[in-house]
Write an enzyme that holds these catalytic residues in place. Structure first.
Site, PDB file in Angstrom:
ATOM      1  CB  SER A 255      -0.926  -0.003   1.211  1.00 44.56           C
ATOM      2  OG  SER A 255      -0.196   0.435   2.324  1.00 44.56           O
ATOM      3  CE  LYS A 256      -0.170   8.301  -1.839  1.00 44.75           C
ATOM      4  NZ  LYS A 256      -1.173   9.308  -1.633  1.00 44.75           N
TER       5      LYS A 256
END
Ligand code: GLU
Length: 487
Positions: A255-256
Site C-alpha cells: 500500500s501507499k
C-alpha cells in the site's frame, strides 16, 4: 471499431502516484499489444475519483514515458476513437442506456434516496445484503412517460435476468460463474444524467474496439455485470486477463502508506527505471521454456517472449531483496559513463568540494546496489568526521595506532611528490615504499584510508581516496592524523 488486430488499453484513474500494481498492469497491457503487433491505448478514467488531484495526469504520462510504455493512441497523441479522457466523453453514454430501455433491457427508476435508504435499512435489519428490490422494474409505460414528462428525477437501471447464471472465462482465473439472482439491477445513468463508472468503462471499451482487457483482480467480481451489458447490447466480449494482487506479505497488500508501493518511491530511493520494470514484470508472471531460468530482460525481449499464460493467479509477494539484486545487476551492466551520469546527482547531495568523480564512480559501481545508498558513504569528503585513534588497530593488516604513525610519516614524502592525476602511479609509489620498509601494502595504506575518511569502510582504498580528494586535502588530513596520533 472493426479490426481484427489486438487493441489493449491502460485505463488508469489519476490518483497522483503510480502504484507498482498499476504499473505492472500497464506493462502487461503494453506487452500484450506489442507482442501481437497490436495497438496500445491510454485512456484516462478521471470520472470515478472523489476529487481532482493536481498534476495527477502528468504522473501517468511521465511514468509511462520514463518506463518506455509508449502509447499509440491517447489523450495527447489522439487517434480514431477519441477523446481518450473519460470526462470529455460524458455526453456519449446516455443514448446507449436509452437504447437498452427501448429494447426492454433497462428501465427508468424513480425511487428516491429516502426510499432506498429505508429499504436498505430494512434489508440490513433482516440480515440481508442490501439490494434494489425492483420496484420500478415493471412500471407501466404510460406511468413512466407521465413521470418523465413531469420532470421527476430518475436513474436508468439495467434489467438483470432474475434466473440463470452469467459465466465468463478469464485467462488467469479460468471459468467463473455467478448466479444472476445475486446481482443487483445496476445503475447505468445517474440522476445527473452522467454514466456510472462501470457503464462508462464498458461502453468505452466497446467504442474503442478493445480486444483484451487487462486489469487488477479487484475487478473480477464486477466482470459478470460487465458481461451482462455486452450481452444486452450484443457486443463482442473482450478477452479478460485479471492480474493477481501485489502483496507486501501473505496478509497485507502493498500500500501507499509503507513508502515503497509506487514507482516514484522506488525511483526516489535510487532504483533504476529499467530494473524496476524488469522486476515488476516478474511479479506474478514467469517466462516459459528456454527463458524459464532467465531473470534479466529488456523491454524488447519481453515483447518478444510475452504470453499471458505465464501469469499466476496466486498473489504476488513484493520481494525487496530480489528487486535489489536485479537493480544491482542493472547497475553493473551500465557503462562507466552511464553509471557516472546516474550516480552524479546522488554524489552531489553529499559532496560539495571538488573531487575526482570518475575515479569515485569507478570505485562505487562494482559495489553499488541502489543509487540512494551512495550519499551516506560519502559523508567524509566535505569535512573530516571525528574518529577515535583505536580505528587504526586492525589485526588483519597488522596495524595499531603506533604503526599507523610510522606508516603515515613514511607516506608523507611519497604523497608530496606523487602525481595525483594518476591513481596507478600513486599506488605504485606507495607499494615501492612498503617494499622498502619490508611491510605489506595494507600496513602502509590501511592507516591512510582512516586518516582520510575516519571510517573503516570507504568507497575505495587509501590511494584511491587520496586521488579522489587531491593532493592538498590529502596532505592536510594526513598531517592532522599525525597530530592526532601524536597528541
Ligand atoms: N480505472 C481503473 C483503475 O484505475 C481501471 C479499470 C479497468 O482497467 O477496467 O483501477
Amino acid at each position: 471499431m472493426p479490426s481484427n488486430k489486438v487493441r489493449t488499453r491502460f485505463a488508469p484513474s489519476p490518483t497522483g502516484y503510480m502504484h507498482v500494481g498499476n504499473l505492472r498492469t500497464a506493462l502487461y497491457t503494453y506487452l500484450m499489444a506489442k507482442h501481437e503487433d497490436g495497438t496500445f491505448i491510454l485512456r484516462i478514467e478521471d470520472t470515478d475519483q472523489g476529487r481532482y488531484v493536481e498534476g495527477a495526469v502528468d504522473v501517468i504520462y511521465n511514468t509511462l514515458r520514463e518506463t518506455g510504455l509508449l502509447w499509440d493512441e491517447g489523450p495527447d497523441v489522439g487517434g480514431p476513437v477519441g477523446p481518450y479522457v473519460q470526462s470529455e466523453r460524458m455526453g456519449m453514454f446516455k443514448q446507449y442506456a436509452e437504447q437498452l430501455v427501448a429494447e426492454g433491457k433497462a428501465y427508468y427508476c424513480f425511487c428516491t434516496e429516502e426510499r432506498l435508504e429505508a429499504l436498505h435499512a430494512e434489508q440490513r435489519a433482516n440480515g440481508e445484503m442490501t439490494h434494489y428490490d425492483g420496484c420500478c422494474r415493471d412500471l407501466p409505460k404510460e406511468e413512466v412517460e407521465k413521470r418523465l414528462a413531469a420532470g421527476e428525477p430518475y436513474v436508468i437501471r439495467q434489467k438483470i435476468p432474475k434466473e440463470g447464471v452469467t459465466g465468463f472465462d478469464d485467462v488467469v482465473y479460468g471459468h467463473i460463474e455467478v448466479n444472476n439472482s445475486e446481482m443487483d439491477d445496476q445503475i447505468l445513468i445517474k440522476t445527473d444524467g452522467m454514466p456510472t463508472y462501470n457503464f462508462a468503462n464498458v461502453v468505452d471499451d466497446h467504442l474503442m474496439g478493445i480486444t483484451h482487457v487487462i486489469r487488477g483482480s479487484e475487478y473480477l467480481s464486477s466482470t459478470p455485470k460487465y458481461n451482462l451489458l455486452y450481452q444486452a447490447f450484443g457486443w463482442d466480449i473482450p478477452t479478460y486477463i485479471h492480474c493477481p494482487p501485489v502483496m507486501k506479505d501473505a496478509q497485507n497488500k502493498l500500500s501507499k502508506r509503507n513508502g515503497d508501493a509506487s514507482y516514484q518511491d522506488l525511483v526516489a530511493k535510487g532504483y533504476l527505471s529499467d530494473a524496476v520494470m524488469n522486476y515488476i514484470c516478474l511479479l506474478g508472471w514467469s517466462p516459459k521454456g528456454e527463458y524459464a531460468e532467465q531473470e534479466i530482460f529488456s523491454l524488447d525481449e519481453l515483447v518478444k517472449i510475452w504470453s499471458p499464460d505465464g501469469i499466476s493467479k496466486s498473489p504476488a509477494i513484493f520481494d525487496p531483496l530480489k528487486l535489489r539484486a536485479i537493480n544491482a545487476e542493472y547497475i553493473r551492466r551500465l557503462s562507466p559513463e552511464e553509471f557516472q551520469k546516474k550516480a552524479e546527482p546522488w554524489i552531489d547531495q553529499a559532496v560539495h568540494t571538488p573531487i575526482n568523480k570518475k575515479l569515485l564512480c569507478a570505485n562505487l559501481q562494482p559495489r553499488c546496489e541502489v543509487l540512494g545508498e551512495i550519499p551516506e558513504q560519502l559523508d567524509f569528503f566535505d569535512a573530516m568526521p571525528d574518529y577515535d585513534v583505536s580505528l587504526y588497530a586492525n589485526k588483519k593488516q597488522k596495524t595499531t595506532p603506533e604503526t599507523a604513525k610510522e606508516a603515515l610519516e613514511a607516506l608523507l614524502p611519497v604523497l608530496e611528490n606523487a602525481d595525483f592525476d594518476n591513481r596507478d602511479a600513486v599506488f605504485d609509489a606507495c607499494k615501492a615504499k612498503a617494499e622498502e620498509l619490508g611491510k605489506k601494502n595494507g600496513w602502509l595504506l590501511y592507516p591512510l584510508g582512516i586518516a582520510l575518511s575516519g571510517k573503516q569502510r570507504t568507497p575505495g582504498g587509501g590511494t584511491d581516496l587520496a586521488c579522489m580528494m587531491g593532493r592538498e586535502k590529502t596532505l592536510e588530513r594526513v598531517q592532522d592524523a599525525l597530530a592526532k596520533l601524536n597528541g
